[in-house]
Design an enzyme around this catalytic site. Structure first.
Site, PDB file in Angstrom:
ATOM      1  N   TYR A 108     -36.897 131.432 -28.896  1.00 24.94           N
ATOM      2  CA  TYR A 108     -37.559 132.144 -29.996  1.00 24.94           C
ATOM      3  C   TYR A 108     -36.647 133.270 -30.469  1.00 24.94           C
ATOM      4  O   TYR A 108     -36.206 134.099 -29.673  1.00 24.94           O
ATOM      5  CB  TYR A 108     -38.903 132.730 -29.552  1.00 24.94           C
ATOM      6  CG  TYR A 108     -39.692 133.325 -30.702  1.00 24.94           C
ATOM      7  CD1 TYR A 108     -40.607 132.549 -31.397  1.00 24.94           C
ATOM      8  CD2 TYR A 108     -39.492 134.642 -31.115  1.00 24.94           C
ATOM      9  CE1 TYR A 108     -41.315 133.077 -32.488  1.00 24.94           C
ATOM     10  CE2 TYR A 108     -40.190 135.166 -32.194  1.00 24.94           C
ATOM     11  CZ  TYR A 108     -41.102 134.381 -32.872  1.00 24.94           C
ATOM     12  OH  TYR A 108     -41.783 134.903 -33.940  1.00 24.94           O
ATOM     13  N   GLN A 127     -47.989 130.812 -32.899  1.00 23.25           N
ATOM     14  CA  GLN A 127     -48.015 129.383 -33.199  1.00 23.25           C
ATOM     15  C   GLN A 127     -46.698 128.704 -32.831  1.00 23.25           C
ATOM     16  O   GLN A 127     -46.669 127.530 -32.444  1.00 23.25           O
ATOM     17  CB  GLN A 127     -48.369 129.122 -34.667  1.00 23.25           C
ATOM     18  CG  GLN A 127     -47.469 129.774 -35.695  1.00 23.25           C
ATOM     19  CD  GLN A 127     -47.968 131.144 -36.133  1.00 23.25           C
ATOM     20  OE1 GLN A 127     -48.592 131.861 -35.368  1.00 23.25           O
ATOM     21  NE2 GLN A 127     -47.677 131.504 -37.375  1.00 23.25           N
ATOM     22  N   ASN A 135     -42.737 139.816 -31.046  1.00 21.77           N
ATOM     23  CA  ASN A 135     -43.724 140.880 -31.167  1.00 21.77           C
ATOM     24  C   ASN A 135     -44.833 140.708 -30.128  1.00 21.77           C
ATOM     25  O   ASN A 135     -44.761 139.850 -29.248  1.00 21.77           O
ATOM     26  CB  ASN A 135     -44.286 140.935 -32.593  1.00 21.77           C
ATOM     27  CG  ASN A 135     -45.021 139.649 -32.978  1.00 21.77           C
ATOM     28  OD1 ASN A 135     -45.405 138.842 -32.137  1.00 21.77           O
ATOM     29  ND2 ASN A 135     -45.211 139.460 -34.270  1.00 21.77           N
ATOM     30  N   THR A 178     -39.224 147.742 -27.176  1.00 24.14           N
ATOM     31  CA  THR A 178     -37.979 148.080 -26.501  1.00 24.14           C
ATOM     32  C   THR A 178     -37.999 149.515 -25.983  1.00 24.14           C
ATOM     33  O   THR A 178     -38.754 150.362 -26.476  1.00 24.14           O
ATOM     34  CB  THR A 178     -36.785 147.865 -27.450  1.00 24.14           C
ATOM     35  OG1 THR A 178     -35.564 147.924 -26.689  1.00 24.14           O
ATOM     36  CG2 THR A 178     -36.762 148.908 -28.552  1.00 24.14           C
ATOM     37  N   GLN A 193     -32.160 153.432 -30.276  1.00 27.50           N
ATOM     38  CA  GLN A 193     -33.228 152.590 -29.748  1.00 27.50           C
ATOM     39  C   GLN A 193     -34.520 152.764 -30.527  1.00 27.50           C
ATOM     40  O   GLN A 193     -35.275 151.816 -30.731  1.00 27.50           O
ATOM     41  CB  GLN A 193     -33.456 152.921 -28.268  1.00 27.50           C
ATOM     42  CG  GLN A 193     -33.945 151.743 -27.442  1.00 27.50           C
ATOM     43  CD  GLN A 193     -32.930 150.616 -27.407  1.00 27.50           C
ATOM     44  OE1 GLN A 193     -31.737 150.814 -27.647  1.00 27.50           O
ATOM     45  NE2 GLN A 193     -33.384 149.414 -27.116  1.00 27.50           N
ATOM     46  N   HIS A 245     -35.587 150.538 -33.661  1.00 24.66           N
ATOM     47  CA  HIS A 245     -36.085 149.169 -33.519  1.00 24.66           C
ATOM     48  C   HIS A 245     -37.525 149.037 -34.007  1.00 24.66           C
ATOM     49  O   HIS A 245     -37.880 148.085 -34.694  1.00 24.66           O
ATOM     50  CB  HIS A 245     -36.052 148.748 -32.044  1.00 24.66           C
ATOM     51  CG  HIS A 245     -34.763 148.145 -31.611  1.00 24.66           C
ATOM     52  ND1 HIS A 245     -34.419 146.849 -31.888  1.00 24.66           N
ATOM     53  CD2 HIS A 245     -33.730 148.646 -30.895  1.00 24.66           C
ATOM     54  CE1 HIS A 245     -33.237 146.576 -31.371  1.00 24.66           C
ATOM     55  NE2 HIS A 245     -32.795 147.659 -30.758  1.00 24.66           N
ATOM     56  N   GLU A 296     -36.375 149.108 -19.476  1.00 28.65           N
ATOM     57  CA  GLU A 296     -35.619 147.941 -19.940  1.00 28.65           C
ATOM     58  C   GLU A 296     -34.125 148.267 -19.923  1.00 28.65           C
ATOM     59  O   GLU A 296     -33.313 147.534 -19.350  1.00 28.65           O
ATOM     60  CB  GLU A 296     -36.077 147.581 -21.354  1.00 28.65           C
ATOM     61  CG  GLU A 296     -35.293 146.450 -21.988  1.00 28.65           C
ATOM     62  CD  GLU A 296     -35.583 146.301 -23.472  1.00 28.65           C
ATOM     63  OE1 GLU A 296     -35.293 145.220 -24.015  1.00 28.65           O
ATOM     64  OE2 GLU A 296     -36.088 147.266 -24.101  1.00 28.65           O
ATOM     65  N   HIS A 297     -33.750 149.355 -20.576  1.00 22.43           N
ATOM     66  CA  HIS A 297     -32.362 149.820 -20.594  1.00 22.43           C
ATOM     67  C   HIS A 297     -32.290 151.190 -19.926  1.00 22.43           C
ATOM     68  O   HIS A 297     -33.102 152.067 -20.223  1.00 22.43           O
ATOM     69  CB  HIS A 297     -31.843 149.998 -22.025  1.00 22.43           C
ATOM     70  CG  HIS A 297     -31.991 148.797 -22.903  1.00 22.43           C
ATOM     71  ND1 HIS A 297     -33.061 148.637 -23.776  1.00 22.43           N
ATOM     72  CD2 HIS A 297     -31.209 147.705 -23.066  1.00 22.43           C
ATOM     73  CE1 HIS A 297     -32.913 147.503 -24.439  1.00 22.43           C
ATOM     74  NE2 HIS A 297     -31.793 146.910 -24.028  1.00 22.43           N
ATOM     75  N   ASP A 336     -26.349 145.301 -26.693  1.00 22.01           N
ATOM     76  CA  ASP A 336     -27.122 144.592 -27.707  1.00 22.01           C
ATOM     77  C   ASP A 336     -26.306 143.502 -28.386  1.00 22.01           C
ATOM     78  O   ASP A 336     -26.873 142.519 -28.881  1.00 22.01           O
ATOM     79  CB  ASP A 336     -27.620 145.569 -28.780  1.00 22.01           C
ATOM     80  CG  ASP A 336     -28.796 146.401 -28.310  1.00 22.01           C
ATOM     81  OD1 ASP A 336     -29.429 146.023 -27.318  1.00 22.01           O
ATOM     82  OD2 ASP A 336     -29.066 147.439 -28.950  1.00 22.01           O
ATOM     83  N   GLU A 391     -52.801 123.265  13.286  1.00 21.20           N
ATOM     84  CA  GLU A 391     -53.373 123.284  11.940  1.00 21.20           C
ATOM     85  C   GLU A 391     -54.548 122.314  11.784  1.00 21.20           C
ATOM     86  O   GLU A 391     -55.103 122.182  10.694  1.00 21.20           O
ATOM     87  CB  GLU A 391     -52.306 122.917  10.903  1.00 21.20           C
ATOM     88  CG  GLU A 391     -51.259 124.006  10.696  1.00 21.20           C
ATOM     89  CD  GLU A 391     -50.352 123.722   9.499  1.00 21.20           C
ATOM     90  OE1 GLU A 391     -49.832 124.687   8.935  1.00 21.20           O
ATOM     91  OE2 GLU A 391     -50.171 122.534   9.148  1.00 21.20           O
ATOM     92  N   HIS A 411     -50.254 114.572  10.594  1.00 20.00           N
ATOM     93  CA  HIS A 411     -48.882 115.029  10.340  1.00 20.00           C
ATOM     94  C   HIS A 411     -47.987 114.711  11.533  1.00 20.00           C
ATOM     95  O   HIS A 411     -46.870 114.203  11.392  1.00 20.00           O
ATOM     96  CB  HIS A 411     -48.860 116.538  10.071  1.00 20.00           C
ATOM     97  CG  HIS A 411     -49.332 116.930   8.711  1.00 20.00           C
ATOM     98  ND1 HIS A 411     -50.587 116.642   8.239  1.00 20.00           N
ATOM     99  CD2 HIS A 411     -48.699 117.608   7.707  1.00 20.00           C
ATOM    100  CE1 HIS A 411     -50.719 117.124   7.014  1.00 20.00           C
ATOM    101  NE2 HIS A 411     -49.580 117.714   6.662  1.00 20.00           N
TER     102      HIS A 411
END
Length: 449
Positions: free
Chosen positions: A134, A198, A227, A250, A272, A275, A341-342, A375, A429, A434
């Site tokens: 994506y 979708q 998003n 972010t 940053q 964004h 994240e960063h 980036d 068990e 087994h």
């Protein structure tokens, strides 16, 4: 307060555990996301049931575009690639080369252990058969995201890669040409003009139609940022397909001492913040004078940046702050609990300080190493865990597209030393069959009573 309205938080002497730190430094929550998961669930159900018709209706509703097909024609992809400026082509090729060098170096080797009697247990790495990528197309256009997602999949050996990106009215319902061009440079020609939840539903469950241009074969793994709707959709399809790290708003956190340059810190926070209004930009430092200097730089620089309104909103949100801590050790604890994240480290002996961090998606070590480098063309990957998930999740890599399979080979001669172990454990068990199945491997095994 500075005129950018960024918060100043005095955390000296404060608790350093995860819940306390995250309560003081909350992530942004989009107002429209209150019933988000319910709406996204409905979208996924519609796409599963109605296929192309559902995607077309949703695209008309959200993007204002009437779709007649989903797959982007190869001629459109080639035209976008041919229209690249030489400078843009060189930039993308440079980014691809660096990303590919790092991705190729990540490929793991098989592991094999020998046991007495000729037994062998091995761990073999295999790529998933098909991946879906994506690439967002909202407030900004992200051709580098094509590189970051596709290159590690190709290095892993994924044979089939599909790319989805939102259709754009300005380009006759196709994704942005720079995204198509970047895909073409990587040899990707399976591209669909679908965005939002979708798109994730289409990749996860597939769309089967008589018209091949309206058909989307399902994938095994979905990667790429998006998003809040995309993130929620990925959460909901996890288990049907593999997904990469949680991708929310972010965030950058900068750990700095009194030796740091306030100008560079302010520039990286603004970088940053442009964004998204929900982006987080946080300075953590034991230096009160640095906080004052960074605040002044933010005041000075923000009015002159291109996306100033977005920057002001992000810096003024509860998710951004200038945080005063006791010392660098306290700062390390705050950073690790927040798990950004960063993370940038602007301190003396930055490498040693970075080595003490236990939670971060990617760490940029030293003032000469900005997040914007990662980036685009550091060679590292910019698809990273957000929202504190870096405590248990990793950034996108070759491993995101690999699965391991264990191969076990035990000749009869290697089984003898395990007879008592297998029988004892199976009886413990209350699963005696087994043990019986194991014993049946021996010549003249006694019949089951």
């Amino acid at each position: 307060m500075t005129s950018t309205s960024i918060r100043i938080v005095d955390a000296r002497g404060a608790q350093k555990d995860r819940s306390a730190v995250r309560a003081e430094l909350p992530r942004a929550r989009a107002a429209e996301a209150e019933d988000l998961e319910s709406r996204v669930s409905e979208t996924i159900a519609r796409v599963r049931t109605d296929g192309f018709a559902a995607v077309a209706d949703l695209t008309r509703e959200f993007d204002g575009i009437d779709l007649t097909a989903l797959r982007v024609p190869e001629s459109t992809i080639r035209d976008a690639s041919a229209a690249l400026t030489p400078q843009m082509r060189r930039a993308l090729e440079h980014a691809i080369d660096r990303a590919r060098a790092f991705a190729n170096a990540q490929i793991p080797t098989p592991v094999s252990v020998d046991y007495p009697g000729g037994a062998t247990v091995s761990l073999i790495w295999e790529p998933v058969q098909r991946a879906g990528v994506y690439v967002p197309g909202g407030k900004a256009v992200y051709p580098p995201s094509v590189v970051m997602n596709v290159v590690p999949a190709q290095a892993a050996g994924v044979g089939s890669i599909a790319l989805v990106s939102p259709p754009q009215r300005a380009f006759d319902g196709s994704p942005h040409p720079s995204i198509l061009a970047a895909a073409d440079l990587l040899g990707i020609d399976e591209i669909y003009a679908i965005g939002g939840a979708q798109a994730i539903a289409a990749l996860a469950f597939g769309i089967a139609e008589h018209d091949a241009e309206r058909t989307v074969p399902a994938v095994d793994v979905i990667t790429g940022p998006g998003n809040v709707y995309v993130a929620a959709a990925k959460r909901l399809v996890r288990g049907t397909v593999g997904v990469d790290a949680e991708a929310g708003a972010t965030e950058v956190m900068i750990l700095a001492d009194g030796s740091a340059d306030p100008f560079l810190i302010a520039m990286d926070m603004i970088c940053q913040a442009e964004h998204d209004e929900n982006a987080a930009a946080i300075l953590v430092t034991p230096s009160g004078s640095l906080i004052a200097a960074v605040g002044a730089e933010l005041d000075r620089r923000t009015p002159h940046t291109a996306n100033r309104e977005r920057v002001r909103a992000a810096l003024g949100g509860a998710q951004s702050a200038l945080v005063l801590v006791d010392d660098i050790t306290h700062g390390v604890e705050v950073v690790s609990a927040y798990a950004p994240e960063h993370l940038e480290v602007h301190t003396e002996d930055a490498a040693a300080v970075a080595g003490r961090i236990t939670g971060a998606g990617a760490i940029f070590i030293g003032a000469s190493t900005p997040v914007s480098l990662g980036d685009y063309a550091a060679g590292s990957n910019h698809v990273l865990p957000t929202g504190g998930t870096a405590t248990f999740s990793s950034g996108l890599s070759v491993f995101s597209f690999l699965r391991n399979v264990q191969h076990i080979t035990y000749p009869t001669a290697a089984l003898a030393s395990l007879r008592d172990t297998i029988t004892t454990l199976s009886r413990a068990e209350s699963l005696p069959a087994h043990g019986d199945a194991f014993e049946a491997r021996f010549p003249h095994a006694p019949p089951t009573p």
